[in-house]
Design a protein around this motif. Structure first.
Motif, PDB file in Angstrom:
ATOM      1  N   TRP A 128      12.124  22.683  92.401  1.00 55.68           N
ATOM      2  CA  TRP A 128      10.751  22.401  92.004  1.00 55.68           C
ATOM      3  C   TRP A 128       9.961  22.036  93.260  1.00 55.68           C
ATOM      4  O   TRP A 128      10.307  21.102  93.950  1.00 55.68           O
ATOM      5  N   LYS A 129       8.868  22.741  93.446  1.00 55.35           N
ATOM      6  CA  LYS A 129       7.980  22.512  94.598  1.00 55.35           C
ATOM      7  C   LYS A 129       6.819  21.642  94.162  1.00 55.35           C
ATOM      8  O   LYS A 129       6.210  21.903  93.119  1.00 55.35           O
ATOM      9  N   GLU A 130       6.555  20.583  94.917  1.00 55.40           N
ATOM     10  CA  GLU A 130       5.489  19.656  94.560  1.00 55.40           C
ATOM     11  C   GLU A 130       4.117  20.296  94.913  1.00 55.40           C
ATOM     12  O   GLU A 130       3.906  20.712  96.038  1.00 55.40           O
ATOM     13  N   ILE A 131       3.189  20.244  93.839  1.00 56.03           N
ATOM     14  CA  ILE A 131       1.815  20.747  94.042  1.00 56.03           C
ATOM     15  C   ILE A 131       0.860  19.724  93.464  1.00 56.03           C
ATOM     16  O   ILE A 131       1.308  18.809  92.737  1.00 56.03           O
ATOM     17  N   LYS A 132      -0.390  19.801  93.753  1.00 53.13           N
ATOM     18  CA  LYS A 132      -1.427  18.910  93.254  1.00 53.13           C
ATOM     19  C   LYS A 132      -2.414  19.725  92.396  1.00 53.13           C
ATOM     20  O   LYS A 132      -2.907  20.768  92.831  1.00 53.13           O
ATOM     21  N   VAL A 133      -2.772  19.149  91.202  1.00 49.11           N
ATOM     22  CA  VAL A 133      -3.750  19.802  90.310  1.00 49.11           C
ATOM     23  C   VAL A 133      -4.806  18.763  89.965  1.00 49.11           C
ATOM     24  O   VAL A 133      -4.484  17.576  89.830  1.00 49.11           O
ATOM     25  N   PRO A 134      -6.113  19.149  89.842  1.00 46.52           N
ATOM     26  CA  PRO A 134      -7.157  18.178  89.502  1.00 46.52           C
ATOM     27  C   PRO A 134      -7.111  17.812  88.026  1.00 46.52           C
ATOM     28  O   PRO A 134      -6.736  18.596  87.174  1.00 46.52           O
ATOM     29  N   ALA A 135      -7.633  16.473  87.769  1.00 49.99           N
ATOM     30  CA  ALA A 135      -7.662  16.014  86.373  1.00 49.99           C
ATOM     31  C   ALA A 135      -8.563  14.798  86.333  1.00 49.99           C
ATOM     32  O   ALA A 135      -8.918  14.200  87.351  1.00 49.99           O
ATOM     33  N   TRP A 136      -9.068  14.476  85.094  1.00 49.11           N
ATOM     34  CA  TRP A 136      -9.881  13.294  84.877  1.00 49.11           C
ATOM     35  C   TRP A 136      -9.011  12.189  84.299  1.00 49.11           C
ATOM     36  O   TRP A 136      -8.280  12.382  83.344  1.00 49.11           O
ATOM     37  N   LYS A 137      -9.232  11.051  84.892  1.00 54.75           N
ATOM     38  CA  LYS A 137      -8.401   9.933  84.488  1.00 54.75           C
ATOM     39  C   LYS A 137      -9.264   8.852  83.898  1.00 54.75           C
ATOM     40  O   LYS A 137     -10.302   8.505  84.458  1.00 54.75           O
ATOM     41  N   GLU A 138      -8.862   8.363  82.731  1.00 57.23           N
ATOM     42  CA  GLU A 138      -9.548   7.253  82.103  1.00 57.23           C
ATOM     43  C   GLU A 138      -9.109   5.995  82.822  1.00 57.23           C
ATOM     44  O   GLU A 138      -7.944   5.622  82.819  1.00 57.23           O
ATOM     45  N   ILE A 139     -10.132   5.306  83.398  1.00 57.04           N
ATOM     46  CA  ILE A 139      -9.796   4.106  84.144  1.00 57.04           C
ATOM     47  C   ILE A 139     -10.595   2.955  83.577  1.00 57.04           C
ATOM     48  O   ILE A 139     -11.505   3.121  82.788  1.00 57.04           O
ATOM     49  N   GLN A 140     -10.238   1.750  83.940  1.00 56.38           N
ATOM     50  CA  GLN A 140     -10.899   0.533  83.532  1.00 56.38           C
ATOM     51  C   GLN A 140     -11.488  -0.103  84.788  1.00 56.38           C
ATOM     52  O   GLN A 140     -10.781  -0.349  85.759  1.00 56.38           O
ATOM     53  N   VAL A 141     -12.758  -0.401  84.657  1.00 51.80           N
ATOM     54  CA  VAL A 141     -13.436  -1.022  85.791  1.00 51.80           C
ATOM     55  C   VAL A 141     -13.634  -2.487  85.448  1.00 51.80           C
ATOM     56  O   VAL A 141     -13.833  -2.860  84.277  1.00 51.80           O
ATOM     57  N   PRO A 142     -13.483  -3.428  86.395  1.00 50.43           N
ATOM     58  CA  PRO A 142     -13.583  -4.846  86.078  1.00 50.43           C
ATOM     59  C   PRO A 142     -15.017  -5.304  85.813  1.00 50.43           C
ATOM     60  O   PRO A 142     -15.975  -4.774  86.371  1.00 50.43           O
ATOM     61  N   ILE A 295      -9.029  12.763  89.696  1.00 42.74           N
ATOM     62  CA  ILE A 295      -7.796  12.481  90.450  1.00 42.74           C
ATOM     63  C   ILE A 295      -7.010  13.761  90.589  1.00 42.74           C
ATOM     64  O   ILE A 295      -7.256  14.746  89.870  1.00 42.74           O
ATOM     65  N   TRP A 296      -6.108  13.789  91.512  1.00 43.94           N
ATOM     66  CA  TRP A 296      -5.157  14.889  91.688  1.00 43.94           C
ATOM     67  C   TRP A 296      -3.787  14.374  91.226  1.00 43.94           C
ATOM     68  O   TRP A 296      -3.245  13.413  91.758  1.00 43.94           O
ATOM     69  N   ILE A 297      -3.305  15.092  90.273  1.00 43.55           N
ATOM     70  CA  ILE A 297      -2.006  14.652  89.749  1.00 43.55           C
ATOM     71  C   ILE A 297      -0.930  15.584  90.297  1.00 43.55           C
ATOM     72  O   ILE A 297      -1.187  16.793  90.465  1.00 43.55           O
ATOM     73  N   PRO A 298       0.216  15.050  90.584  1.00 47.29           N
ATOM     74  CA  PRO A 298       1.295  15.918  91.084  1.00 47.29           C
ATOM     75  C   PRO A 298       1.850  16.782  89.971  1.00 47.29           C
ATOM     76  O   PRO A 298       1.905  16.386  88.808  1.00 47.29           O
ATOM     77  N   ASP A 299       2.285  17.976  90.396  1.00 46.01           N
ATOM     78  CA  ASP A 299       2.885  18.912  89.450  1.00 46.01           C
ATOM     79  C   ASP A 299       4.027  19.622  90.173  1.00 46.01           C
ATOM     80  O   ASP A 299       4.189  19.503  91.390  1.00 46.01           O
ATOM     81  N   LYS A 300       4.806  20.392  89.411  1.00 46.57           N
ATOM     82  CA  LYS A 300       5.971  21.069  89.997  1.00 46.57           C
ATOM     83  C   LYS A 300       5.913  22.539  89.667  1.00 46.57           C
ATOM     84  O   LYS A 300       5.548  22.926  88.555  1.00 46.57           O
ATOM     85  N   LYS A 301       6.333  23.314  90.698  1.00 50.54           N
ATOM     86  CA  LYS A 301       6.372  24.765  90.564  1.00 50.54           C
ATOM     87  C   LYS A 301       7.794  25.224  90.848  1.00 50.54           C
ATOM     88  O   LYS A 301       8.409  24.802  91.833  1.00 50.54           O
ATOM     89  N   LEU A 302       8.398  26.048  89.993  1.00 55.13           N
ATOM     90  CA  LEU A 302       9.791  26.477  90.116  1.00 55.13           C
ATOM     91  C   LEU A 302       9.895  27.615  91.107  1.00 55.13           C
ATOM     92  O   LEU A 302       9.246  28.655  90.929  1.00 55.13           O
TER      93      LEU A 302
END
Length: 447
Positions: A128-142, A295-302
């Protein structure tokens, strides 16, 4: 030194030889004197003196008493003598015998061992090769919000605590006390016992004792007589009698001993315990409100990747293993072989020893009308032919041995007696034979 020693030995040998010669000469002289005296006595016993032959003849005709004579005779008595004769006894002698015993000798023998040898194998494996894909992340701001919150304030309040306080309690415990108790022991005590043994003593009888009269009327008395008296003699013997001795033997006695035991009794103690008091306090609370963040989340490519893996393939390896080989080793064993030992065993041997006995013979008749029968008709088995010598013995009252007097030729004596009686007309006189040569002693037959 050696020459002096030889001279000393020669001097000692000469001295001993001179002593033996002198002793032999002294013995020969004593023997000659004793034989000469014996010949004189024999002449006195066998014949009579010429001056007194008439008196003897008259006395002989009056009493007709035959004095006779004693003759010694040597007989042989059977006896047994203990001797030692050689014999053989079987014994066992130690010896050594060569043997061969098997032993195991450690050796090394070749063998093949299964082993694994490394090898490389090409494989394709997926990765599995590590790759980065974009995504929206629900975050909490103080964010901050003012609130009132209850808080517990620590305080101290009084209280009673149950505790255990030490105390001492008197108790009684049983203990074994070592004591000595009296007892009786069987012992042996010495004691002297008196016993009496009979004993003969000699007691004198005072005064005189009448013994009697003889045919002529003479009275006989005795003085100072002695008699035996049986008396009892006292003796003391040490004996042992049983008795009892008081001894003290160890024992145990149960007693009660006072002791103090520590106990714990309940009590109350005032203490201050921690407590809490509720109060309200102003505070600011941070809160979180939702938001979105790219955010960029890590992903895997075979993918397939070439790789080499190490594998183990079977192989054989020559090794040397321990083994045992049976061999024969030379050894020596002790054995016992029979043998014969020369020993001496007792045995009995039959022997014959000379014994001297005394026989009494009457005197031969010397009258004229019995010249032709000198022996008076005696037919004895031990009569010797004419010309043989007889041994005449006399009895010695002071000793138990019988001594030879002289050697007399009775045939010659009788012939002389006959001739003298015919010529003179008196009683014949026996002629003693010639005395033995000095130094020639009497010997037993077979000596």
């Amino acid at each position: 030194m050696r020459i002096q020693r030889s001279l000393v030995f020669c001097a000692l040998g000469t001295l001993s030889l001179l002593t033996l010669v002198a002793g032999k000469a002294l013995i020969d002289q004593q023997t000659a004197e004793s034989q000469a005296n014996s010949a004189t006595v024999a002449q006195q016993r066998i014949g009579w003196d010429h001056d007194h032959h008439e008196v003897h003849e008259h006395h002989y005709h009056e009493h007709h008493h035959d004095p006779g004579f004693w003759k010694k005779k040597v007989t042989w008595k059977e006896g047994w003598k203990k001797i030692w004769k050689p014999a053989k006894k079987q014994i066992w002698n130690p010896s050594w015998k060569q043997i061969w015993k098997p032993i195991w000798v450690p050796v090394k023998v070749p063998a093949w061992k299964d082993i694994k040898v490394p090898a490389w194998k090409q494989v394709w494996k997926p990765i599995w090769k590590e790759i980065k894909v974009p995504a929206w992340k629900e975050i909490q701001v103080p964010d901050w919000k003012k609130i009132w919150k209850p808080v517990w304030v620590p305080t101290k309040v009084p209280a009673w605590k149950d505790i255990q306080v030490p105390a001492w309690k008197q108790i009684w415990v049983p203990v074994w006390k070592e004591i000595q108790v009296p007892a009786w022991k069987e012992i042996q005590v010495p004691e002297w016992k008196q016993y009496w043994t009979p004993q003969w003593i000699k007691v004198g009888i005072p005064g005189e004792k009448y013994l009697g009269k003889d045919p002529e009327g003479w009275e006989y008395t005795s003085h100072d007589l002695w008699k035996k008296k049986l008396v009892w003699k006292s003796h003391w013997k040490k004996i042992w009698k049983p008795a009892k001795k008081q001894i003290w033997v160890p024992s145990k006695k149960l007693e009660w001993k006072e002791e103090w035991k520590q106990i714990w009794k309940p009590a109350k103690k005032q203490i201050w315990v921690d407590d809490k008091k509720l109060e309200w306090k102003e505070a600011w609370k941070q809160i979180w409100k939702p938001a979105k963040k790219l955010i960029w989340i890590p992903d895997k490519k075979l993918e397939w990747k070439e790789s080499w893996v190490q594998i183990w393939k079977p192989a054989k390896k020559q090794i040397w293993v321990e083994d045992k080989k049976l061999e024969w080793k030379e050894a020596w064993k002790q054995i016992w072989v029979p043998g014969w030992k020369e020993i001496w065993v007792p045995a009995w041997k039959k022997i014959w020893r000379p014994v001297i006995i005394s026989e009494w013979f009457p005197t031969p008749d010397h009258h004229d009308h019995h010249h032709e029968h000198v022996e008076h008709g005696w037919d004895r088995k031990d009569a010797q032919p004419q010309g043989s010598n007889k041994v005449v013995w006399k009895r010695d009252d002071k000793a138990t041995q019988l001594k030879p007097v002289a050697t007399v030729d009775f045939q010659s004596a009788k012939a002389t007696e006959v001739r003298t009686s015919a010529a003179v007309g008196t009683k014949p006189i026996a002629t003693a034979a010639a005395a033995p040569t000095p130094g020639q002693g009497f010997k037993f037959p077979g000596a």
